[in-house]
Motif scaffolding. Structure first.
Motif, PDB file in Angstrom:
ATOM      1  N   THR A  74      82.543  56.573  -7.191  1.00  0.00           N
ATOM      2  CA  THR A  74      83.750  57.118  -7.829  1.00  0.00           C
ATOM      3  C   THR A  74      84.587  57.849  -6.778  1.00  0.00           C
ATOM      4  N   HIS A  75      85.805  58.214  -7.158  1.00  0.00           N
ATOM      5  CA  HIS A  75      86.695  58.956  -6.266  1.00  0.00           C
ATOM      6  C   HIS A  75      86.660  60.444  -6.607  1.00  0.00           C
ATOM      7  N   CYS A  76      86.964  61.266  -5.602  1.00  0.00           N
ATOM      8  CA  CYS A  76      86.929  62.724  -5.755  1.00  0.00           C
ATOM      9  C   CYS A  76      88.312  63.255  -6.135  1.00  0.00           C
ATOM     10  N   LEU A  77      88.376  63.991  -7.225  1.00  0.00           N
ATOM     11  CA  LEU A  77      89.647  64.554  -7.702  1.00  0.00           C
ATOM     12  C   LEU A  77      90.254  65.502  -6.673  1.00  0.00           C
ATOM     13  N   PHE A  78      89.443  66.384  -6.103  1.00  0.00           N
ATOM     14  CA  PHE A  78      89.980  67.406  -5.207  1.00  0.00           C
ATOM     15  C   PHE A  78      90.650  66.786  -3.982  1.00  0.00           C
ATOM     16  N   ARG A  79      90.061  65.727  -3.442  1.00  0.00           N
ATOM     17  CA  ARG A  79      90.685  65.060  -2.300  1.00  0.00           C
ATOM     18  C   ARG A  79      91.987  64.376  -2.723  1.00  0.00           C
ATOM     19  N   ALA A  80      91.981  63.823  -3.938  1.00  0.00           N
ATOM     20  CA  ALA A  80      93.191  63.158  -4.432  1.00  0.00           C
ATOM     21  C   ALA A  80      94.343  64.157  -4.610  1.00  0.00           C
ATOM     22  N   LEU A  81      94.017  65.379  -5.018  1.00  0.00           N
ATOM     23  CA  LEU A  81      95.047  66.398  -5.238  1.00  0.00           C
ATOM     24  C   LEU A  81      95.657  66.888  -3.928  1.00  0.00           C
ATOM     25  N   LEU A  82      94.972  66.627  -2.818  1.00  0.00           N
ATOM     26  CA  LEU A  82      95.487  67.072  -1.516  1.00  0.00           C
ATOM     27  C   LEU A  82      96.194  65.961  -0.751  1.00  0.00           C
ATOM     28  N   ARG A  83      96.432  64.832  -1.412  1.00  0.00           N
ATOM     29  CA  ARG A  83      97.230  63.774  -0.781  1.00  0.00           C
ATOM     30  C   ARG A  83      98.674  64.258  -0.618  1.00  0.00           C
ATOM     31  N   PRO A  84      99.373  63.800   0.421  1.00  0.00           N
ATOM     32  CA  PRO A  84     100.759  64.238   0.652  1.00  0.00           C
ATOM     33  C   PRO A  84     101.655  64.076  -0.578  1.00  0.00           C
ATOM     34  N   ALA A  85     101.446  62.998  -1.333  1.00  0.00           N
ATOM     35  CA  ALA A  85     102.291  62.745  -2.510  1.00  0.00           C
ATOM     36  C   ALA A  85     102.058  63.787  -3.610  1.00  0.00           C
ATOM     37  N   GLU A  86     100.879  64.411  -3.628  1.00  0.00           N
ATOM     38  CA  GLU A  86     100.528  65.357  -4.683  1.00  0.00           C
ATOM     39  C   GLU A  86     100.698  66.816  -4.251  1.00  0.00           C
ATOM     40  N   ILE A  87     100.480  67.076  -2.992  1.00  0.00           N
ATOM     41  CA  ILE A  87     100.346  68.460  -2.541  1.00  0.00           C
ATOM     42  C   ILE A  87     101.620  69.276  -2.754  1.00  0.00           C
ATOM     43  N   ASP A  88     102.782  68.657  -2.600  1.00  0.00           N
ATOM     44  CA  ASP A  88     104.035  69.383  -2.812  1.00  0.00           C
ATOM     45  C   ASP A  88     104.170  69.818  -4.268  1.00  0.00           C
ATOM     46  N   TYR A  89     103.810  68.924  -5.183  1.00  0.00           N
ATOM     47  CA  TYR A  89     103.955  69.203  -6.605  1.00  0.00           C
ATOM     48  C   TYR A  89     103.048  70.348  -7.051  1.00  0.00           C
ATOM     49  N   TYR A  90     101.864  70.425  -6.453  1.00  0.00           N
ATOM     50  CA  TYR A  90     100.894  71.432  -6.887  1.00  0.00           C
ATOM     51  C   TYR A  90     100.942  72.712  -6.053  1.00  0.00           C
ATOM     52  N   SER A  91     101.861  72.787  -5.094  1.00  0.00           N
ATOM     53  CA  SER A  91     102.010  73.993  -4.285  1.00  0.00           C
ATOM     54  C   SER A  91     102.988  74.961  -4.942  1.00  0.00           C
ATOM     55  N   ASN A  92     102.826  76.235  -4.652  1.00  0.00           N
ATOM     56  CA  ASN A  92     103.722  77.275  -5.163  1.00  0.00           C
ATOM     57  C   ASN A  92     104.816  77.520  -4.126  1.00  0.00           C
ATOM     58  N   PRO A  93     106.062  77.159  -4.423  1.00  0.00           N
ATOM     59  CA  PRO A  93     107.130  77.318  -3.424  1.00  0.00           C
ATOM     60  C   PRO A  93     107.441  78.785  -3.110  1.00  0.00           C
ATOM     61  N   LEU A  94     106.974  79.711  -3.958  1.00  0.00           N
ATOM     62  CA  LEU A  94     107.221  81.140  -3.732  1.00  0.00           C
ATOM     63  C   LEU A  94     106.094  81.813  -2.944  1.00  0.00           C
ATOM     64  N   TYR A  95     105.100  81.058  -2.563  1.00  0.00           N
ATOM     65  CA  TYR A  95     103.882  81.618  -1.973  1.00  0.00           C
ATOM     66  C   TYR A  95     104.155  82.383  -0.682  1.00  0.00           C
ATOM     67  N   GLU A  96     103.650  83.630  -0.632  1.00  0.00           N
ATOM     68  CA  GLU A  96     103.708  84.461   0.572  1.00  0.00           C
ATOM     69  C   GLU A  96     102.309  85.009   0.814  1.00  0.00           C
ATOM     70  N   PRO A  97     101.582  84.490   1.790  1.00  0.00           N
ATOM     71  CA  PRO A  97     100.189  84.916   2.018  1.00  0.00           C
ATOM     72  C   PRO A  97     100.081  86.425   2.249  1.00  0.00           C
TER      73      PRO A  97
END
Length: 529
Positions: free
Chosen positions: A455-478
């Motif tokens: 099977t495929h791993c969800l967590f790796r799929a969520l970190l694909r370039p096509a997905e990572i922008d959508y799931y990132s917080n644009p307001l993020y300040e570490p």
């Protein structure tokens, strides 16, 4: 038995679909071994609805003359209605849905058949392993070691093959400690706090029983954790009364007489049936279409869901205080150590650790503290809030975690590197998924079924370039600072994005949030020029 044996009627024409936020539509309904597919046949429309059968929580049918209506209640809280012409066709479709949505054989589930073109089964399955995690934590190596005592899963069926333990404790000692802890879950390290060198350990309850049995190896292990420190804290997710009742059935607690450097703190957290009933009542309240605000608020309060959120965040805050502010190590456990212990250890790490608040760090945290640590997803997430079938082992503990994380995300909108969309995606995937990440109850079961190979791993799929922008917080300040959540009742809110997601109000809020997100991203691009 083949999937086709469960399908008497594979497709039906002239079906009317009624779904939230959309007008009724007419088209063709098809059923396969894993999906329902509705294709609209209106002129000029190409709308399709694809529903994973595993997402179906309950099916209700109503016959009227020569036709029938099937109401499908989903684990993601959607409610769909299918008006089907022909009584026999309606009954056949209903039986197929009921059977195929409840298949028990894990290897027949859709993740074993899902083959997206942009992922390969040759790819690394997870984000990390206990071995890699230990190698990266150089600070650990002086006092802690990686033990392979569980490499054949014979010591603890729910632990991964490798765990981190004190250097001075050998594997033979660990085996004796495992026999003294429920399910073999002996104390293991789950978090090292770089700021002061303190750690969080987790385990299951000690099996002291009514005769107050002791285990000198267990005492030695916990003493090795605090070394020369004056004390450590044991956060027990049960009340004092529950702890003493547990002794009568073979369980128990760490007696002050034998663990004199450890101070026990009791914080009762509901789990199992009580938590499941709370979710059911909350969903009932959110489905109430009466316009009485007082009645709705009364139902919301009676569900006690926000009380569970408050208790979880409060207990995690207490754990983080012990480690971050007071500078002491801590051990966390309740009964089995596979539910509430994982919940508060995860939240405490989010509060204290900046890396855990990044998108990749959060997914790695979930993998380490839930998937690898043995949360029994298959048992806990077999059904959601609508099912008429009730099993003792069901409990929405992971959903409670996501709600707590959403409360943190709302209170600290700049401090977390991921968006609400990620939490919603995870809430969907844990109940019904194309990926194998949440299959089975522990690492041993996943290995036996070849989950990591087939099977495929969800967590790796969520970190694909096509997905990572959508799931990132644009307001993020570490920030390196800890984030301390407010747990006052007025500070906690209903997670509208999940529990009211199929209402018009939530839909409008989602559109507004997406518009704001697009504006922020555009401003960021302009600022970089």
């Amino acid at each position: 038995m083949e999937f086709s044996d469960h399908i008497k009627t594979a497709n039906v024409e002239d079906v009317v679909l009624r779904q939230p936020l959309h007008p009724p539509s007419r088209g063709t309904l098809c059923i396969t071994g894993h999906h329902l597919l509705f294709s609209e046949r209106e002129e000029g429309s190409s709308q399709q609805v694809l529903l994973l059968l595993r997402n179906i929580d309950a099916v209700e049918k109503r016959m009227s003359g020569s036709s029938g209506t099937i109401t499908i209640k989903c684990k993601d809280l959607r409610v769909l209605q299918l008006d089907i012409p022909g009584m026999e066709q309606c009954l056949n479709i209903s039986r197929s849905i009921e059977t195929l949505s409840c298949l028990d054989n894990v290897s027949e589930m859709y993740p074993f058949f899902y083959r997206p073109t942009d992922l390969s089964l040759q790819d690394q399955w997870g984000l990390s392993t206990p071995e890699k995690h230990y190698t990266q934590m150089k600070e650990l190596h002086e006092r802690w070691r990686l033990s392979s005592v569980n490499k054949s899963y014979s010591v603890c069926p729910s632990y991964p093959p490798a765990v981190i333990v004190p250097n001075c404790i050998d594997d033979e000692t660990l085996k004796k400690v495992a026999k003294f802890r429920q399910g073999g879950r002996f104390p293991v390290l789950c978090y090292y706090h770089r700021k002061n060198g303190m750690v969080i350990m987790r385990s299951s309850q000690p099996l002291t029983g009514a005769n107050r049995k002791r285990c000198k190896e267990d005492e030695l292990l916990l003493q090795a954790v605090i070394e020369d420190s004056d004390k450590g804290f044991i956060i027990d997710t049960r009340s004092s009364q529950q702890v003493h009742q547990a002794r009568m059935t073979g369980g128990g607690f760490e007696s002050k007489s034998f663990y004199n450097c450890w101070k026990r703190l009791h914080r009762q957290m509901e789990r199992g049936k009580a938590l499941q009933e709370s979710l059911i009542k909350l969903v009932e309240a959110c489905s109430d279409e009466s316009h009485s605000v007082d009645r709705w608020l009364s139902k919301l309060e009676n569900s006690k869901w926000l009380s569970h959120v408050q208790t979880a965040l409060s207990t995690a805050g207490l754990l983080a205080e012990c480690v971050e502010r007071d500078g002491h190590s801590a051990l966390v456990h309740g009964y089995e150590g596979t539910d509430c212990s994982l919940l508060i250890c995860t939240l405490a790490q989010l509060i204290m650790d900046p890396f855990c608040r990044t998108l990749e760090g959060f997914l790695a945290l979930l993998e380490r503290e839930w998937v690898q640590a043995g949360h029994p997803f298959q048992q806990r997430c077999a059904h959601s809030a609508y099912s008429h079938a009730r099993f003792q082992q069901e409990s929405p503990v992971f959903l409670l975690l996501l709600d707590c994380v959403w409360q943190l995300w709302r209170q600290f909108p700049l401090a977390l590197g991921f968006s609400e969309a990620l939490l919603l995606r995870l809430a969907n995937e844990v109940y019904a998924s194309d990926y194998g990440t949440f299959l089975c109850n522990n690492d041993q079961e996943r290995c036996a079924l070849g989950v990591k190979d087939r099977t495929h791993c969800l967590f790796r799929a969520l970190l694909r370039p096509a997905e990572i922008d959508y799931y990132s917080n644009p307001l993020y300040e570490p920030t390196e600072l800890a984030i301390w959540p407010s747990v006052h009742p007025q500070s906690l809110q209903l997670w509208r994005g999940f529990f009211l997601r199929w209402t018009q109000l939530a839909h409008h809020l989602e559109e507004v949030q997406e518009e704001i997100r697009s504006m922020v991203i555009e401003w960021a691009r302009v600022a970089q020029r």
